[in-house]
Design a protein around this motif. Structure first.
Motif, PDB file in Angstrom:
ATOM      1  N   PHE A  28       0.522  -0.988   0.141  1.00  0.00           N
ATOM      2  CA  PHE A  28      -0.532  -0.355   0.075  1.00  0.00           C
ATOM      3  C   PHE A  28       0.463   1.278  -0.038  1.00  0.00           C
ATOM      4  CE2 PHE A  28      -3.012  -3.616   1.748  1.00  0.00           C
ATOM      5  CZ  PHE A  28      -3.727  -3.228   1.318  1.00  0.00           C
ATOM      6  N   TRP A  29       0.236   2.218   0.475  1.00  0.00           N
ATOM      7  CA  TRP A  29       0.999   3.559   0.590  1.00  0.00           C
ATOM      8  C   TRP A  29       0.644   4.301   1.589  1.00  0.00           C
ATOM      9  CZ3 TRP A  29       1.964   8.109  -3.633  1.00  0.00           C
ATOM     10  CH2 TRP A  29       2.201   7.752  -4.307  1.00  0.00           C
ATOM     11  N   ARG A  30       1.849   4.844   2.429  1.00  0.00           N
ATOM     12  CA  ARG A  30       1.133   5.131   3.417  1.00  0.00           C
ATOM     13  C   ARG A  30       0.617   6.548   3.210  1.00  0.00           C
ATOM     14  NH1 ARG A  30       6.563   5.541   3.396  1.00  0.00           N
ATOM     15  NH2 ARG A  30       6.971   7.655   3.711  1.00  0.00           N
ATOM     16  N   ARG A  31       0.256   6.538   4.698  1.00  0.00           N
ATOM     17  CA  ARG A  31      -1.280   8.536   4.749  1.00  0.00           C
ATOM     18  C   ARG A  31      -0.598   8.960   4.410  1.00  0.00           C
ATOM     19  NH1 ARG A  31      -6.488   6.570   4.898  1.00  0.00           N
ATOM     20  NH2 ARG A  31      -7.030   4.329   5.891  1.00  0.00           N
TER      21      ARG A  31
ATOM     22  N   ASN B 160       5.490   0.158 -20.451  1.00  0.00           N
ATOM     23  CA  ASN B 160       6.185  -1.183 -20.764  1.00  0.00           C
ATOM     24  C   ASN B 160       6.928  -2.546 -20.262  1.00  0.00           C
ATOM     25  OD1 ASN B 160       6.649  -0.036 -23.403  1.00  0.00           O
ATOM     26  ND2 ASN B 160       8.870   1.410 -22.524  1.00  0.00           N
ATOM     27  N   ASN B 161       6.245  -2.570 -19.365  1.00  0.00           N
ATOM     28  CA  ASN B 161       6.665  -3.703 -18.244  1.00  0.00           C
ATOM     29  C   ASN B 161       6.308  -4.904 -18.299  1.00  0.00           C
ATOM     30  OD1 ASN B 161       6.768  -5.257 -15.426  1.00  0.00           O
ATOM     31  ND2 ASN B 161       8.165  -3.303 -14.449  1.00  0.00           N
ATOM     32  N   ARG B 162       6.712  -5.450 -17.442  1.00  0.00           N
ATOM     33  CA  ARG B 162       5.525  -7.081 -18.858  1.00  0.00           C
ATOM     34  C   ARG B 162       5.872  -8.315 -17.198  1.00  0.00           C
ATOM     35  NH1 ARG B 162       8.735  -9.263 -23.458  1.00  0.00           N
ATOM     36  NH2 ARG B 162      10.577  -8.912 -22.445  1.00  0.00           N
ATOM     37  N   ALA B 163       5.948  -7.815 -16.296  1.00  0.00           N
ATOM     38  CA  ALA B 163       5.786  -8.400 -14.948  1.00  0.00           C
ATOM     39  C   ALA B 163       4.883  -7.707 -14.214  1.00  0.00           C
ATOM     40  CB  ALA B 163       6.955  -8.018 -14.208  1.00  0.00           C
ATOM     41  N   PRO B 164       4.532  -8.959 -13.627  1.00  0.00           N
ATOM     42  CA  PRO B 164       2.721  -8.403 -12.432  1.00  0.00           C
ATOM     43  C   PRO B 164       3.168  -7.150 -11.915  1.00  0.00           C
ATOM     44  CG  PRO B 164       2.937 -10.910 -12.401  1.00  0.00           C
ATOM     45  CD  PRO B 164       4.370 -10.237 -13.083  1.00  0.00           C
ATOM     46  N   ALA B 165       2.624  -6.235 -11.658  1.00  0.00           N
ATOM     47  CA  ALA B 165       2.622  -5.440 -10.725  1.00  0.00           C
ATOM     48  C   ALA B 165       1.994  -5.157  -9.140  1.00  0.00           C
ATOM     49  CB  ALA B 165       1.134  -4.166 -11.125  1.00  0.00           C
ATOM     50  N   HIS B 166       2.560  -5.289  -8.438  1.00  0.00           N
ATOM     51  CA  HIS B 166       3.641  -5.964  -6.663  1.00  0.00           C
ATOM     52  C   HIS B 166       2.991  -4.437  -6.133  1.00  0.00           C
ATOM     53  CE1 HIS B 166       5.095  -9.570  -8.128  1.00  0.00           C
ATOM     54  NE2 HIS B 166       3.582 -10.697  -6.913  1.00  0.00           N
ATOM     55  N   SER B 167       1.994  -3.851  -6.502  1.00  0.00           N
ATOM     56  CA  SER B 167       1.082  -2.790  -5.517  1.00  0.00           C
ATOM     57  C   SER B 167       0.369  -1.945  -5.540  1.00  0.00           C
ATOM     58  CB  SER B 167       2.312  -0.994  -5.897  1.00  0.00           C
ATOM     59  OG  SER B 167       1.732  -0.613  -7.508  1.00  0.00           O
ATOM     60  N   VAL B 168      -0.680  -2.398  -4.721  1.00  0.00           N
ATOM     61  CA  VAL B 168      -2.059  -1.834  -4.592  1.00  0.00           C
ATOM     62  C   VAL B 168      -2.575  -0.272  -5.596  1.00  0.00           C
ATOM     63  CG1 VAL B 168      -4.333  -1.308  -3.121  1.00  0.00           C
ATOM     64  CG2 VAL B 168      -2.887  -2.936  -2.309  1.00  0.00           C
TER      65      VAL B 168
ATOM     66  N   LEU C 165      -2.504   7.828 -12.265  1.00  0.00           N
ATOM     67  CA  LEU C 165      -3.177   7.007 -11.512  1.00  0.00           C
ATOM     68  C   LEU C 165      -3.616   6.878  -9.947  1.00  0.00           C
ATOM     69  CD1 LEU C 165      -0.870   5.310  -9.855  1.00  0.00           C
ATOM     70  CD2 LEU C 165      -0.176   4.362 -12.249  1.00  0.00           C
ATOM     71  N   GLY C 166      -4.307   5.747  -9.539  1.00  0.00           N
ATOM     72  CA  GLY C 166      -5.276   5.933  -7.716  1.00  0.00           C
ATOM     73  C   GLY C 166      -3.891   4.668  -7.080  1.00  0.00           C
ATOM     74  N   LYS C 167      -3.050   5.740  -5.611  1.00  0.00           N
ATOM     75  CA  LYS C 167      -2.504   4.298  -4.839  1.00  0.00           C
ATOM     76  C   LYS C 167      -3.893   4.668  -3.951  1.00  0.00           C
ATOM     77  CE  LYS C 167       1.312   3.729  -6.902  1.00  0.00           C
ATOM     78  NZ  LYS C 167       2.369   1.945  -7.255  1.00  0.00           N
TER      79      LYS C 167
END
Length: 284
Positions: A13-16, A131-139, A215-217
């Motif tokens: 996640f992101w910190r508040r 361009n990233n072809r790996a899974p996105a590991h962030s909410v 985008l949204g975090k």
């Protein structure tokens, strides 16, 4: 098919922050510094992710922001070839979007426009951003409401045409499906009914040489409900909303759905996940 398997997993996640907005200017800083700035607020939390295997029909786009749809598609064979994606897979997926709206019990869209697609087939990839072809590991969500409407400018460049479309309900839909049974890095989605929109979402704007993307975090909250489908098959398409201009639950101009890849403990050495995502605007 195996029994449901709930998972305790670490999500990023992101910190508040003091401000609900963050801007990273790629035109003024080196790319590596920009990327460092974008991950600096990371906040890793262990989250209970519920497996909805056997309960897929209990969740839908209207109430939860996502739903799973059975959709057999032999055309996925050979999907690694870009021409095959553009000429076969994308049109077939647009037909699936129509099916999703029927299941949603909403008026079917009168027009759809596909604007992006990506095949993910690597466990790690040094490429950045789109361009990233790996899974996105962030909410994250692919857009904020402002970001979705900004993207619409490039998808529908004619001003008069776009102004007419803006009078209607606009959806941005992501259709996500495996190319092989998912053994590693499945995709988790957050039930948007469990979010506190005013406090959980952080706007992340990236200023680029050709314009900006937003985008949204999301910050962690105990009440958030996270879900996935274990051992997801290519026939089990996940459809989720990345923008809805007139959702009954909307604030600040529209709803977006948080999602993320995550690591199931013990699967780290299994073959990389292979999946395809196709994004489209739908006009009702």
């Amino acid at each position: 098919m195996s029994q449901p398997k709930d998972v305790e997993a670490d999500l990023v996640f992101w910190r508040r922050l003091e401000s609900q907005r963050m801007e990273v200017d790629f035109t003024k800083m080196a790319p590596e510094k920009c990327m460092a700035a974008m991950i600096e607020p990371d906040d890793v939390r262990t989250v209970h992710i519920q497996d909805i295997r056997g309960k897929e029909t209990q969740y839908n786009l209207k109430l939860n922001g996502f739903q799973y749809v059975w959709h057999d598609m032999p055309e996925l064979d050979g999907v690694a070839e870009q021409s095959h994606v553009e000429n076969v897979v994308v049109p077939k997926t647009e037909a699936l979007r129509e099916l999703s709206l029927i299941i949603w019990s909403r008026t079917g869209a009168t027009r759809t426009v596909t604007f992006a697609h990506r095949v993910r087939c690597l466990s790690e990839d040094e490429a950045m951003l789109a361009n990233n072809r790996a899974p996105a590991h962030s909410v994250h969500s692919d857009f904020t409401p402002a970001g979705a409407l900004k993207n619409l400018e490039s998808v529908v460049p004619d001003v008069a045409e776009r102004e007419e479309l803006l009078k209607r309900r606009i959806l941005a839909i992501n259709v996500w499906r495996p190319l092989k049974t998912v053994q590693r890095d499945p995709l988790a989605v957050c039930d948007w009914a469990t979010l506190n929109w005013q406090e959980d979402r952080v706007t992340n704007r990236m200023v680029l040489p050709h314009g900006w993307h937003e985008l949204g975090k999301y910050a962690f909250r105990e009440s958030q409900g996270w879900y996935y489908l274990s051992e997801q098959q290519p026939q089990e398409a996940l459809i989720f909303t990345q923008f809805d201009s007139e959702s009954e639950q909307a604030d600040e101009g529209g709803m977006t759905l948080p999602h993320t890849a995550f690591v199931v403990p013990g699967t780290e050495t299994l073959p990389a996940r292979e999946s395809i995502e196709i994004k489209m605007f739908a006009f009702l």
